[in-house]
Motif scaffolding. Structure first.
Motif, PDB file in Angstrom:
ATOM      1  N   ARG A 140       0.834  -1.207   0.000  1.00  0.00           N
ATOM      2  CA  ARG A 140       0.000   0.000   0.000  1.00  0.00           C
ATOM      3  C   ARG A 140       0.873   1.264   0.000  1.00  0.00           C
ATOM      4  N   ALA A 141       1.946   1.236   0.781  1.00  0.00           N
ATOM      5  CA  ALA A 141       2.819   2.408   0.904  1.00  0.00           C
ATOM      6  C   ALA A 141       3.747   2.578  -0.298  1.00  0.00           C
ATOM      7  N   ALA A 142       3.812   1.576  -1.152  1.00  0.00           N
ATOM      8  CA  ALA A 142       4.785   1.588  -2.244  1.00  0.00           C
ATOM      9  C   ALA A 142       4.223   2.115  -3.557  1.00  0.00           C
ATOM     10  N   LYS A 143       2.970   2.575  -3.550  1.00  0.00           N
ATOM     11  CA  LYS A 143       2.382   3.055  -4.806  1.00  0.00           C
ATOM     12  C   LYS A 143       3.072   4.329  -5.260  1.00  0.00           C
ATOM     13  N   THR A 144       3.362   4.410  -6.554  1.00  0.00           N
ATOM     14  CA  THR A 144       4.056   5.556  -7.115  1.00  0.00           C
ATOM     15  C   THR A 144       3.708   5.681  -8.591  1.00  0.00           C
ATOM     16  N   LEU A 145       4.181   6.737  -9.188  1.00  0.00           N
ATOM     17  CA  LEU A 145       4.058   6.933 -10.631  1.00  0.00           C
ATOM     18  C   LEU A 145       5.446   6.750 -11.219  1.00  0.00           C
ATOM     19  N   THR A 146       5.554   5.911 -12.238  1.00  0.00           N
ATOM     20  CA  THR A 146       6.860   5.630 -12.814  1.00  0.00           C
ATOM     21  C   THR A 146       6.792   5.701 -14.333  1.00  0.00           C
ATOM     22  N   THR A 147       7.938   5.842 -14.962  1.00  0.00           N
ATOM     23  CA  THR A 147       8.031   5.889 -16.414  1.00  0.00           C
ATOM     24  C   THR A 147       8.622   4.584 -16.918  1.00  0.00           C
ATOM     25  N   LEU A 148       7.945   3.961 -17.861  1.00  0.00           N
ATOM     26  CA  LEU A 148       8.393   2.703 -18.445  1.00  0.00           C
ATOM     27  C   LEU A 148       8.498   2.837 -19.954  1.00  0.00           C
ATOM     28  N   THR A 149       9.315   1.978 -20.550  1.00  0.00           N
ATOM     29  CA  THR A 149       9.369   1.859 -22.003  1.00  0.00           C
ATOM     30  C   THR A 149       9.129   0.403 -22.361  1.00  0.00           C
ATOM     31  N   ARG A 150       8.079   0.145 -23.114  1.00  0.00           N
ATOM     32  CA  ARG A 150       7.730  -1.204 -23.555  1.00  0.00           C
ATOM     33  C   ARG A 150       7.313  -1.152 -25.014  1.00  0.00           C
ATOM     34  N   ARG A 151       7.827  -2.088 -25.800  1.00  0.00           N
ATOM     35  CA  ARG A 151       7.463  -2.205 -27.213  1.00  0.00           C
ATOM     36  C   ARG A 151       7.627  -0.884 -27.960  1.00  0.00           C
ATOM     37  N   GLY A 152       8.641  -0.140 -27.580  1.00  0.00           N
ATOM     38  CA  GLY A 152       8.917   1.119 -28.253  1.00  0.00           C
ATOM     39  C   GLY A 152       8.118   2.302 -27.751  1.00  0.00           C
ATOM     40  N   PHE A 153       7.247   2.106 -26.770  1.00  0.00           N
ATOM     41  CA  PHE A 153       6.443   3.182 -26.202  1.00  0.00           C
ATOM     42  C   PHE A 153       7.002   3.581 -24.843  1.00  0.00           C
ATOM     43  N   THR A 154       7.109   4.867 -24.603  1.00  0.00           N
ATOM     44  CA  THR A 154       7.462   5.381 -23.286  1.00  0.00           C
ATOM     45  C   THR A 154       6.219   6.027 -22.686  1.00  0.00           C
ATOM     46  N   PHE A 155       5.911   5.684 -21.449  1.00  0.00           N
ATOM     47  CA  PHE A 155       4.670   6.145 -20.843  1.00  0.00           C
ATOM     48  C   PHE A 155       4.822   6.193 -19.330  1.00  0.00           C
ATOM     49  N   GLU A 156       3.949   6.974 -18.694  1.00  0.00           N
ATOM     50  CA  GLU A 156       3.868   7.012 -17.246  1.00  0.00           C
ATOM     51  C   GLU A 156       2.736   6.113 -16.793  1.00  0.00           C
TER      52      GLU A 156
END
Length: 199
Positions: A140-156
Motif C-alpha cells: 500500500r505504501a509503495a504506490k508511485t508513478l513511474t516511467t516505463l518503455t515497452r514495445r517502443g512506447f514510453t509512458f507514465e
C-alpha cells in the motif's frame, strides 16, 4: 490515446497470443496470509526467459480450461499448478472487478482468498522463478508513478515498487482494487467490503 497514456499492458496471466476477435477469459488467485504477523499477499515472478512477460510479477492464474467447472476452479487449478498451493486450505473471500488487458486481450477475473501460513511452495519450472509474500501495508505504501518503455512506447503509469520488485499493469490494477476493499482489522476476520456502486 497517446503512447504516454496507453501503455502496452501485460496480462496478470500467461499470454499465448490470444485471438483479437474475442477476449480470452482468465482467472487469478489473490491469496492472502494473515497468521504469524502482518497480512501478506502472494505473487509470483515469472521466469526471465519466457517469451512473454518475462520477469514480471503477477498473481497465479491463467486462461480457463474447458474442464474447469467455473472460473474459481480455474484460479485454484492454476495456483496449484504454478506454485503448488493445495486447494484444501484455500478459503474464498470474494471477487474483485474483472480486469481487462489492452494489448493481450484478456479478461481477468480475480478471486480473493485466505490461505494458511508456512506453506512450502512447489514452483512450476516452466513458468515461475520465485514466489513473493509481500506485506499488504508495505505494498500500500509503495504506490508511485513511474516511467516505463515497452514495445517502443514510453509512458507514465501507476506502479508499486518494493525494492527490486515492481508491480504494474493489470496486476497493479488488481492490487489497487484489493486495497480499496480489503478490511483488515486486528482481531477481526479478513473480509472484502462491498464494491462501491458505479454512477
Amino acid at each position: 490515446m497517446s503512447a504516454s497514456t496507453s501503455p502496452p499492458d501485460p496480462a496478470a496471466a500467461p499470454d499465448p497470443t490470444p485471438s483479437r476477435d474475442a477476449p480470452v477469459v482468465a482467472a487469478v488467485l489473490v491469496a492472502l496470509i494473515r497468521a504469524q504477523g502482518p497480512t501478506r499477499m502472494v505473487l509470483t515472478r515469472r521466469r526471465s526467459d519466457l517469451r512473454s512477460h518475462a520477469g514480471e510479477i503477477s498473481f497465479p492464474g491463467g486462461r480457463r480450461d474447458e474442464s474447469d467447472a467455473d472460473l474459481a476452479e480455474t484460479a485454484l487449478r492454476e495456483a496449484e499448478e504454478e506454485i503448488g498451493l493445495p486447494r484444501a486450505g484455500v478459503e474464498m473471500l470474494g471477487t474483485l472487478p474483472v480486469t481487462p488487458t489492452f494489448v493481450t486481450n484478456y479478461m481477468i477475473h480475480p478471486f480473493v482468498a485466505t490461505i494458511p501460513s508456512g506453506l512450502t511452495w512447489a514452483l512450476s519450472p516452466r513458468e515461475v522463478d520465485e514466489v513473493l509474500e509481500l506485506e499488504v501495508k508495505e505494498v500500500r505504501a509503495a504506490k508511485t508513478l513511474t516511467t516505463l518503455t515497452r514495445r517502443g512506447f514510453t509512458f507514465e503509469t501507476d506502479a508499486y515498487i518494493l525494492g527490486e520488485h515492481m508491480i504494474w499493469g493489470a496486476t497493479a490494477r488488481i492490487v489497487e482494487h484489493l486495497l480499496e476493499r480489503l478490511q483488515d482489522e486486528p482481531g477481526e476476520p479478513l473480509r472484502l467490503a462491498e464494491a462501491a456502486e458505479s454512477g
